[in-house]
Design a protein around this motif. Structure first.
Motif, short mmCIF file in Angstrom:
data_model
loop_
_atom_site.label_atom_id
_atom_site.label_comp_id
_atom_site.label_asym_id
_atom_site.label_seq_id
_atom_site.Cartn_x
_atom_site.Cartn_y
_atom_site.Cartn_z
N ILE A 78 0.88 -1.17 0.00
CA ILE A 78 0.00 0.00 0.00
C ILE A 78 0.92 1.21 0.00
O ILE A 78 1.57 1.51 1.00
N ASP A 79 0.99 1.90 -1.13
CA ASP A 79 1.92 3.03 -1.22
C ASP A 79 1.19 4.34 -1.54
O ASP A 79 1.79 5.27 -2.08
N ASN A 80 -0.07 4.41 -1.17
CA ASN A 80 -0.86 5.60 -1.51
C ASN A 80 -1.50 6.25 -0.29
O ASN A 80 -2.56 6.88 -0.39
N VAL A 81 -0.88 6.12 0.89
CA VAL A 81 -1.40 6.80 2.07
C VAL A 81 -1.19 8.30 1.88
O VAL A 81 -0.06 8.76 1.68
N PRO A 82 -2.25 9.10 1.94
CA PRO A 82 -2.10 10.55 1.73
C PRO A 82 -1.68 11.25 3.01
O PRO A 82 -1.85 10.72 4.11
N PRO A 83 -1.16 12.47 2.89
CA PRO A 83 -0.92 13.27 4.10
C PRO A 83 -2.24 13.57 4.79
O PRO A 83 -3.27 13.72 4.13
#
Length: 378
Positions: free
Chosen positions: A58-63
Motif C-alpha cells: 500500500i503506497d498511496n497513504v495521503p498526508p
C-alpha cells in the motif's frame, strides 16, 4: 500505559529485522508514494520480498488521511490473512498502519465506523513501525489521528491495542527529508514533549520521557537540519520523537494541538506547520500556570543561563520557542497560509470542540482566549 515494544535502533538497523519475517506468509507493507521511492525503503522492501511468499504493498497513504482514505485502502486489500503489518513513513503512514492492524485480523475484526464510534478492540495483527520523520512519535503512541471532513476537524482513535510489537529507529531513512519537513516535524515533537510535560494530567512517568526527549531535541534539532547526513544527530531526533510519543501515551498534549486541529482538518495545513505557528503564542498563554516546569525545561537548553530566576527562565523558554521557529524558516503567520480573519469563528469553534485536549491545558481557557491567540498570528 505499558509500552512494551521491542526497539531496534541505529545505523543499518534495518538489516536486523529478517528474524521477524521468517514465519510470515503474507505481509502488509504500508507507505506513501514519496517514501517508497527512497533507496533505503526500496532495499527494505526487497528484503521483505526475499523472505516472505506474499506481500501486499500500500503506497498511496495521503498526508493527513481522512476516514474515507482509510476506507478506500481497506476496499482494495485482498482477503488473505496478514501476519505482519509494516508501516514505513511519517505520522500519517504509521497511523494508518496501526489502524490496519486492528481492521485486518479476520472476520471478527472491528470496523472503521465502530472504531470512530468508540468501540474498544481487543485483537490486532503484529506490527513493525519504522518512522522516516522525527516528529509525530506515532510509533510510541496508542493514537491514530484521522481528518473528518464533514466536521472540519480531526479525531483521535485511542487504544493501547495499537501499540506496535516492534519499532525500528533507522537514521539513514530520515536523511532525504527536505529541510522544511525536518523542521516542521521536529517542532511537532517539541510540542508533544512540552505539552505533555505541562499538561494537567502530567505524571512522573510521562515527565521522565518528556525531559529526556527535550534534552535530546534541544541539542539536535538545528544540527540535524544543518547537517542532514549527520546520523548521530538524526538518530537523537528519532529518539526525541519517540520519547514525545511515549509522553503522549502516559500524559497528553493540550492547547497547541487543540488549536491546530481545525487548521489541519478544515484548511489542510500540515500538522507540523500548524503546530509551529501556534507553539510560542500558546506557550506564552500557558506560561504563568506552568512557570516551574518551563524553568525546568529551560535548564535543558545547551546554552541555558542557570543564574536566571524561575520566572525569568520561563519567559526565556518562550523566547527560545519564538526564535527557534524563525531560525528554522517556518511560517509565523496564518496569512502566509491563506487563512484570513474571517475564518476566526470557525477556528475558535473547532478548537473548543477538542475537549479531549482542552481539558489538559494547565490554565482556564475561554473562547476569547482562543480567539486572542489566533489573532496574534495575523
Amino acid at each position: 500505559m505499558n509500552i512494551n515494544s521491542t526497539i531496534i535502533s541505529g545505523s543499518q538497523a534495518i538489516n536486523d529485522i529478517r528474524y521477524l519475517l521468517t514465519s510470515c506468509q503474507h505481509v502488509l507493507f504500508v507507505t506513501d508514494r514519496n517514501i517508497v521511492q527512497q533507496p533505503g525503503v526500496q532495499a527494505l522492501l526487497n528484503q521483505v520480498k526475499a523472505c516472505v511468499p506474499a506481500i501486499t504493498l500500500i503506497d498511496n497513504v495521503p498526508p493527513e488521511p481522512s476516514q474515507h482514505d482509510v476506507a478506500r485502502i481497506l476496499e482494495a486489500l485482498p482477503n488473505a490473512r496478514t501476519e505482519l503489518v509494516i508501516g514505513v513513513g511519517g505520522g500519517s503512514v504509521l497511523d494508518v498502519a496501526k489502524l490496519l492492524c486492528l481492521l485486518c485480523v479476520g472476520d471478527d475484526a472491528v470496523s472503521l465506523d465502530t472504531l470512530l464510534a468508540g468501540e474498544k478492540p481487543t485483537r490486532r495483527t503484529a506490527s513493525l513501525l519504522i518512522p522516516t520523520t522525527a516528529g509525530t512519535g506515532s510509533e510510541a503512541t496508542p493514537n491514530a489521528i484521522l481528518a473528518i471532513p464533514e466536521k472540519a476537524t480531526k479525531v483521535g482513535i485511542i487504544t493501547p491495542v495499537m501499540l506496535p510489537d516492534y519499532v525500528a529507529l533507522v537514521p539513514e531513512l530520515t536523511t532525504s527529508m527536505p529541510s522544511h519537513i525536518a523542521a516542521s516535524t521536529g517542532i511537532d515533537a517539541l510540542c508533544h514533549l512540552i505539552e505533555c510535560f505541562t499538561a494537567t494530567i502530567a505524571n512522573p512517568v510521562g515527565d521522565n520521557y518528556a525531559l529526556i526527549g527535550l534534552k535530546k531535541l534541544f541539542a539536535n534539532i538545528e544540527l540535524s537540519i544543518r547537517e542532514p547526513e549527520n546520523l548521530e544527530a538524526r538518530l537523537n531526533m528519532l529518539w526525541a520523537s519517540y520519547y514525545g510519543g511515549a509522553a503522549i501515551a502516559h500524559a497528553g498534549t493540550h492547547l497547541v494541538h487543540a488549536m491546530s486541529y481545525p487548521l489541519g482538518g478544515k484548511y489542510h495545513i500540515p500538522h507540523g506547520v500548524a503546530n509551529a505557528i501556534l507553539l510560542a503564542p500558546c506557550m506564552r498563554f500557558v506560561r504563568p500556570a506552568a512557570e516551574a516546569k518551563f524553568a525546568q525545561a529551560y535548564d535543558l537548553l545547551p546554552d541555558a543561563n542557570l543564574s536566571l530566576s524561575v520566572t525569568e527562565k520561563s519567559h526565556a523558554l518562550v523566547t527560545y520557542f519564538t526564535d527557534l521557529v524563525q531560525r528554522l524558516a517556518l511560517p509565523s503567520s496564518l496569512q502566509q497560509l491563506g487563512i484570513e480573519k474571517t475564518h476566526l469563528p470557525d477556528l475558535v469553534e473547532g478548537a473548543l470542540q477538542v475537549q479531549r485536549l482542552m481539558k489538559n491545558v494547565p490554565a482556564t481557557v475561554k473562547a476569547d482566549d482562543v480567539r486572542d491567540i489566533y489573532l496574534t498570528l495575523f
